[in-house]
Design an enzyme around this catalytic site. Structure first.
Site, short mmCIF file in Angstrom:
data_model
loop_
_atom_site.label_atom_id
_atom_site.label_comp_id
_atom_site.label_asym_id
_atom_site.label_seq_id
_atom_site.Cartn_x
_atom_site.Cartn_y
_atom_site.Cartn_z
N ASP A 76 0.70 -1.19 0.04
CA ASP A 76 -0.11 -0.04 0.01
C ASP A 76 0.79 1.15 -0.14
O ASP A 76 2.03 1.22 0.49
CB ASP A 76 -0.81 0.16 1.18
CG ASP A 76 -1.85 -1.03 1.45
OD1 ASP A 76 -2.07 -1.48 0.13
OD2 ASP A 76 -2.15 -1.41 2.30
N TYR A 104 5.53 -8.64 8.92
CA TYR A 104 5.10 -7.23 9.07
C TYR A 104 5.25 -6.84 10.38
O TYR A 104 4.76 -7.75 11.20
CB TYR A 104 3.68 -7.14 8.46
CG TYR A 104 3.32 -7.17 6.90
CD1 TYR A 104 3.37 -6.23 6.00
CD2 TYR A 104 3.07 -8.53 6.55
CE1 TYR A 104 3.29 -6.50 4.74
CE2 TYR A 104 2.75 -8.91 5.11
CZ TYR A 104 2.96 -7.61 4.41
OH TYR A 104 2.78 -8.07 3.03
N ASP A 118 -7.07 1.85 7.15
CA ASP A 118 -5.74 2.39 7.72
C ASP A 118 -6.06 4.13 7.77
O ASP A 118 -7.07 4.57 7.50
CB ASP A 118 -4.63 2.05 6.63
CG ASP A 118 -4.79 2.66 5.47
OD1 ASP A 118 -5.46 3.64 5.11
OD2 ASP A 118 -4.22 2.26 4.64
N ARG A 211 -4.35 -4.99 7.02
CA ARG A 211 -5.59 -4.09 7.41
C ARG A 211 -6.76 -4.68 7.80
O ARG A 211 -7.28 -4.45 8.81
CB ARG A 211 -5.62 -3.19 6.19
CG ARG A 211 -4.68 -2.03 5.93
CD ARG A 211 -5.08 -1.28 4.67
NE ARG A 211 -4.94 -1.99 3.51
CZ ARG A 211 -5.56 -1.78 2.51
NH1 ARG A 211 -6.91 -1.12 2.47
NH2 ARG A 211 -5.41 -2.64 1.52
#
Length: 290
Positions: A76, A104, A118, A211
């Site tokens: 993203d 992550y 987000d 997310r």
């Protein structure tokens, strides 16, 4: 003087820098900063390499004159971290990297939901979070380890009729949520909890959305949550600390050294070594943005 592609190929490859650039083949990793898209980072990389090699591209035909280069695993625009790049015949190996695990580090915020899941999105819901304890959060994480079902975000690179869902959403078009699909979470741990913020380390398989994970965690806690910061620290064998090239290292020589170093990361070394030494016109082809 800079040369043009692909008409004067022989003349271009007589330039040592250009010849070296178009002989590169394999996989390496670059650091994608927060802000630009993954495609934008790739285009910037192409431009720097072609400029260093003294190669110009012309107007509308620019894409057809680009290096054979691509990236695997879109990040993203709001995310940072490892972006794996394939150059030359290495582009054919990107699917193998995508099949591997990814790691992550995510900072989530309790009590706030956005349309993008987000910090870049519009706040669409707010709920109390004062009652949530560290123990509550750690217990909820147990539900998201192993093989789970996950609904992808509406704002994503997934496509409908050839168009990304995120693009359709930005145009104001109605988009239905994709069906839940199986994904794998190899590990999930809570690193920090300072309400409303919490930090997670996640290792997952392909097709996983952090997310969605953070949003689902908020719902399980009878509240809501969204991602504030997201960093990919590993993709396949490439790690953030050891293997990623920052922008100041985006040079032909640095990438050549990185390709050599990264050969040891893969079990299929013979095929990669062959790729590295290939010199052919295949290196100069059309490449659409991912």
């Amino acid at each position: 003087m800079a040369e043009h592609l692909p008409g004067n190929l022989g003349k271009v490859l007589a330039n040592p820098a250009a010849a070296k650039l178009f002989s590169l083949s394999g996989l390496f990793a670059v650091y994608k900063p927060k802000g630009p898209t993954s495609a934008g980072v790739l285009n910037q990389l192409k431009e720097k390499l072609l400029a260093e090699a003294g190669v110009q591209t012309c107007g509308r035909k620019r894409k057809k004159q680009m290096l054979k280069i691509g990236h695997g695993g879109t990040l993203d625009s709001a995310a940072a971290g490892v972006l794996v790049v394939g150059i030359g015949q290495g582009t054919k190996m990107l699917s193998n990297v995508l099949a591997g695990s990814k790691k992550y580090t995510a900072i989530g915020e309790l009590g706030k939901a956005t349309d993008t899941l987000d910090a870049t999105g519009k706040v669409i819901e707010e709920k109390p979070y004062d009652q949530i304890t560290k123990g509550d959060l750690e217990r909820v994480l147990q539900k998201f380890r192993g093989d789970i079902m996950q609904v992808p975000p509406l704002y994503s690179a997934l496509k409908r009729d050839g168009q990304r869902l995120s693009s359709l959403m930005k145009k104001g078009e109605a988009v239905e949520a994709k069906a839940a699909r199986p994904v794998k979470v190899y590990s999930l741990s809570l690193q920090n909890f300072q309400p409303p913020l919490f930090t997670l380390d996640v290792e997952c398989g392909g097709g996983f959305y952090v997310r969605s994970l953070v949003s689902d965690i908020g719902k399980e806690l009878s509240s809501c949550a969204s991602v504030q910061e997201l960093t990919r620290t590993k993709q396949g064998p490439f790690t953030l600390e050891e293997h990623t090239l920052h922008e100041d290292k985006w040079t032909i020589d640095e990438i050549a050294q990185s390709l050599e170093h990264c050969l040891s990361l893969f079990a299929i070394e013979p095929s990669l070594k062959k790729l590295k030494t290939e010199h052919s016109e295949e290196s100069i082809v059309s490449c659409e943005d991912k």
